[in-house]
Scaffold this motif. Structure first.
Motif, mmCIF file in Angstrom:
data_model
loop_
_atom_site.group_PDB
_atom_site.id
_atom_site.type_symbol
_atom_site.label_atom_id
_atom_site.label_comp_id
_atom_site.label_asym_id
_atom_site.label_seq_id
_atom_site.Cartn_x
_atom_site.Cartn_y
_atom_site.Cartn_z
ATOM 1 N N MET A 157 2.901 -6.563 -2.561
ATOM 2 C CA MET A 157 3.784 -5.618 -2.890
ATOM 3 C C MET A 157 3.401 -4.309 -2.324
ATOM 4 S SD MET A 157 6.648 -4.767 -3.817
ATOM 5 C CE MET A 157 7.405 -5.865 -5.218
ATOM 6 N N GLN A 158 2.009 -3.898 -2.253
ATOM 7 C CA GLN A 158 1.599 -2.539 -1.693
ATOM 8 C C GLN A 158 2.036 -2.723 -0.159
ATOM 9 O OE1 GLN A 158 -2.660 -2.081 -2.217
ATOM 10 N NE2 GLN A 158 -2.174 0.195 -3.000
ATOM 11 N N ALA A 159 1.534 -3.715 0.432
ATOM 12 C CA ALA A 159 1.961 -3.937 1.941
ATOM 13 C C ALA A 159 3.326 -3.357 2.154
ATOM 14 C CB ALA A 159 1.362 -5.313 2.500
ATOM 15 N N LEU B 107 -4.320 -8.782 -14.645
ATOM 16 C CA LEU B 107 -4.972 -8.541 -13.276
ATOM 17 C C LEU B 107 -4.773 -7.080 -12.783
ATOM 18 C CD1 LEU B 107 -4.223 -11.486 -11.028
ATOM 19 C CD2 LEU B 107 -6.258 -10.929 -11.985
ATOM 20 N N ARG B 108 -3.843 -6.274 -13.610
ATOM 21 C CA ARG B 108 -3.557 -4.838 -13.381
ATOM 22 C C ARG B 108 -3.299 -4.578 -12.253
ATOM 23 N NH1 ARG B 108 -5.923 -3.667 -18.133
ATOM 24 N NH2 ARG B 108 -7.886 -4.501 -18.872
ATOM 25 N N GLY B 109 -2.624 -5.215 -11.738
ATOM 26 C CA GLY B 109 -1.633 -5.018 -10.367
ATOM 27 C C GLY B 109 -0.844 -3.530 -10.494
ATOM 28 N N ARG B 110 -0.435 -3.606 -11.509
ATOM 29 C CA ARG B 110 0.751 -2.408 -11.871
ATOM 30 C C ARG B 110 0.041 -1.169 -11.224
ATOM 31 N NH1 ARG B 110 4.945 -1.535 -15.268
ATOM 32 N NH2 ARG B 110 5.532 -3.663 -15.597
ATOM 33 N N GLN B 111 -1.415 -1.221 -11.802
ATOM 34 C CA GLN B 111 -2.066 0.272 -11.558
ATOM 35 C C GLN B 111 -1.833 0.897 -9.828
ATOM 36 O OE1 GLN B 111 -6.002 -0.400 -12.564
ATOM 37 N NE2 GLN B 111 -5.555 0.068 -14.780
ATOM 38 N N LYS B 112 -1.496 0.005 -9.047
ATOM 39 C CA LYS B 112 -1.364 0.358 -7.617
ATOM 40 C C LYS B 112 -0.225 1.125 -7.584
ATOM 41 C CE LYS B 112 -3.927 -3.154 -4.991
ATOM 42 N NZ LYS B 112 -4.638 -3.965 -5.946
ATOM 43 N N PHE B 113 0.875 0.802 -8.383
ATOM 44 C CA PHE B 113 2.228 1.546 -8.554
ATOM 45 C C PHE B 113 2.428 2.544 -9.534
ATOM 46 C CE2 PHE B 113 1.795 -2.871 -7.065
ATOM 47 C CZ PHE B 113 1.908 -2.873 -5.766
ATOM 48 N N ALA B 114 1.593 3.615 -10.042
ATOM 49 C CA ALA B 114 1.911 4.328 -10.920
ATOM 50 C C ALA B 114 3.059 5.271 -10.557
ATOM 51 C CB ALA B 114 0.588 5.307 -11.209
ATOM 52 N N ASP C 36 8.753 2.993 -10.345
ATOM 53 C CA ASP C 36 9.326 2.234 -11.510
ATOM 54 C C ASP C 36 9.195 0.587 -11.397
ATOM 55 O OD1 ASP C 36 11.095 1.619 -13.783
ATOM 56 O OD2 ASP C 36 12.377 0.560 -12.427
ATOM 57 N N VAL C 37 8.133 0.008 -12.153
ATOM 58 C CA VAL C 37 7.835 -1.279 -12.042
ATOM 59 C C VAL C 37 8.462 -2.182 -12.978
ATOM 60 C CG1 VAL C 37 5.906 -3.210 -11.738
ATOM 61 C CG2 VAL C 37 5.581 -0.734 -11.056
ATOM 62 N N PHE C 38 9.032 -3.149 -13.085
ATOM 63 C CA PHE C 38 9.909 -3.789 -13.667
ATOM 64 C C PHE C 38 9.629 -5.270 -13.605
ATOM 65 C CE2 PHE C 38 13.906 -6.085 -15.217
ATOM 66 C CZ PHE C 38 13.884 -5.817 -16.492
ATOM 67 N N SER C 39 9.057 -6.007 -14.545
ATOM 68 C CA SER C 39 8.837 -7.571 -14.810
ATOM 69 C C SER C 39 9.390 -8.182 -15.838
ATOM 70 C CB SER C 39 7.264 -7.806 -14.721
ATOM 71 O OG SER C 39 6.639 -6.978 -13.733
#
Ligand code: PRP
Length: 177
Positions: A133-135, A159-166, A169-172
């Motif tokens: 997602m970061q890419a 895995l705390r991937g969400r931390q890359k997208f502070a 708006d991240v919605f899962s």
């Protein structure tokens, strides 16, 4: 924040131990996708999060983002843009290369896929480390798109991937810890 309670959908997700490698527990959503009520509820819940947020485009990441992106785009009256593995897109592209556990991978998008200022939601099946997602976020920025949100069917919270997208708006829909 989930307008629709999606917890019961977890009963339709199959867990497969040791896939694709020993020690990995794979959350297989194909069993959810083939359930007509489950699939509809999942798309409705994903789309509902973006109603009224002026979304112009849904970007789906190859391969499993292609399962959710077009259905969400149809619901939201938005366009759909595929973000693809290298050498699949025919017209001029922007490309980003990102690190994997071993080696690297690349993603491409057509240069004319996003007009500057268009509001974009990126969707994928899974948020793990967040590298993919970061890419894709980088590709959207290169093309001048505005990120309205990042959507996932499944998030592996541990895995705390969400931390890359502070800043986004991240919605899962479904969370696993
Ligand atoms: C999986 C998944 C996401 C990505 C998530 O794709 O579909 O795209 O990994 O992992 P990350 O958050 O650690 O980047 P995969 O690499 O298996 O490719 P595929 O979708 O083409 O099978």
């Amino acid at each position: 924040q989930n307008a629709i309670n999606c917890e019961p959908l977890k009963d339709l997700v199959r867990t497969v131990p040791d896939f694709p490698k020993p020690g990995i527990l794979f959350y297989d959503i194909t069993t959810l996708l083939k359930d007509k009520a489950g699939f509809a509820q999942m798309i409705d819940a994903l789309a509902a999060h973006y109603i009224g947020k002026d979304v112009d485009l849904i970007l789906g990441i190859e391969a499993r983002g292609f399962i959710f992106g077009p259905a969400m785009a149809y619901r939201l009256n938005a366009g759909f843009v595929p973000v693809r593995k290298p050498k699949k897109l025919p017209a001029p592209t922007a490309k980003v290369t990102y690190d994997l556990e071993y080696g690297s991978d690349s993603l491409e998008i057509h240069l004319d896929a996003i007009e500057p200022g268009q509001r974009v939601v990126i969707v994928d099946d899974l948020l793990a480390t967040g590298g993919t997602m970061q890419a894709t976020v980088q590709l959207v920025k290169q093309l001048g798109g505005e990120i309205a949100g990042l959507a996932f069917a499944v998030e592996l919270d541990f895995l705390r991937g969400r931390q890359k997208f502070a800043e986004y708006d991240v919605f899962s829909l479904l969370h696993y810890s």
